[in-house]
Design an enzyme around this catalytic site. Structure first.
Site, short mmCIF file in Angstrom:
data_model
loop_
_atom_site.label_atom_id
_atom_site.label_comp_id
_atom_site.label_asym_id
_atom_site.label_seq_id
_atom_site.Cartn_x
_atom_site.Cartn_y
_atom_site.Cartn_z
CG ASP A 108 -23.64 -40.41 -11.01
OD1 ASP A 108 -24.29 -41.40 -11.35
OD2 ASP A 108 -24.09 -39.55 -10.25
CG PHE A 157 -24.49 -32.84 -4.87
CD1 PHE A 157 -25.00 -34.05 -5.29
CD2 PHE A 157 -25.35 -31.78 -4.72
CE1 PHE A 157 -26.35 -34.20 -5.54
CE2 PHE A 157 -26.70 -31.92 -4.97
CZ PHE A 157 -27.20 -33.14 -5.38
CG ASP A 164 -32.69 -32.38 -9.10
OD1 ASP A 164 -33.56 -32.65 -8.25
OD2 ASP A 164 -32.08 -33.27 -9.74
#
Length: 185
Positions: A108, A157, A164
């Site tokens: 990201d 997200f 996780d």
């Protein structure tokens, strides 16, 4: 109708199912095998997130390779990278004059990959390339690109397939979005 598992109840949307991911991993493996044939090749999995992708990827490769792992941290228990890269577990292998392929779960901001590429070049790697399951280009803070990309994903997200939230949801067989009420507690 099938009942959702305990973990699946926290998922807002499934973006990539198990079948889709498996198919794409096989396609990436074909390209990697072609590109690294007859090379002194080491695959470095970035723990913990890339472990599932890494194992499934190497199981599809029919070329000699050396396995190794590194663990760095930039998230802690948050939902965004802190930008502060901390070495938790270093390589055990000497990468001098070797072709290194870093295997990441997601890129990201790019900060972790950038730091790892710099580190491996300083340690004398012949080449340093990257393979990621997921690429979240909208979040890039540094100019770094993966050489092999499973999927481009939106700036949401994500959890599952190794990704996780606070150490949980890695064991989902798919990639999905977590319900905001889970991480906004």
């Amino acid at each position: 109708m099938q009942t959702k598992s305990i973990l699946e109840r926290d998922i807002e949307e499934i973006l990539l199912n198990e079948k889709c991911i498996s198919k794409r991993i096989k396609e990436i493996a074909v390209q990697i095998a072609k590109d690294y044939e007859n090379k002194d090749f080491i695959m470095v999995g970035v723990l913990n997130g890339a472990a599932i992708f890494y194992i499934n990827l190497i199981m599809e490769l029919d070329i000699p390779l050396e396995m190794n792992f590194i663990r760095v941290s930039s998230y802690g228990k948050g939902v965004r990278s802190s930008g502060n890269i901390r070495m938790v577990y270093d390589l055990e292998a000497d990468i001098t004059n070797k072709d290194v392929l870093i295997v990441e779960d997601i890129i990201d901001s790019g900060n972790t990959l950038y730091a790892l590429k710099e580190l491996f070049c300083q340690r004398g790697a012949k080449t340093v390339r990257c393979c990621c399951l997921l690429d979240k280009k909208e979040r890039r803070e540094v100019m770094v690109e993966a050489d092999y990309v499973g999927f481009n994903v939106p700036d949401k997200f994500l959890v599952g397939y190794g990704l996780d939230y606070a150490g949980k949801y890695r064991n989902l067989k798919f990639v999905g979005t977590l319900k905001p009420e889970i991480y906004n507690k």
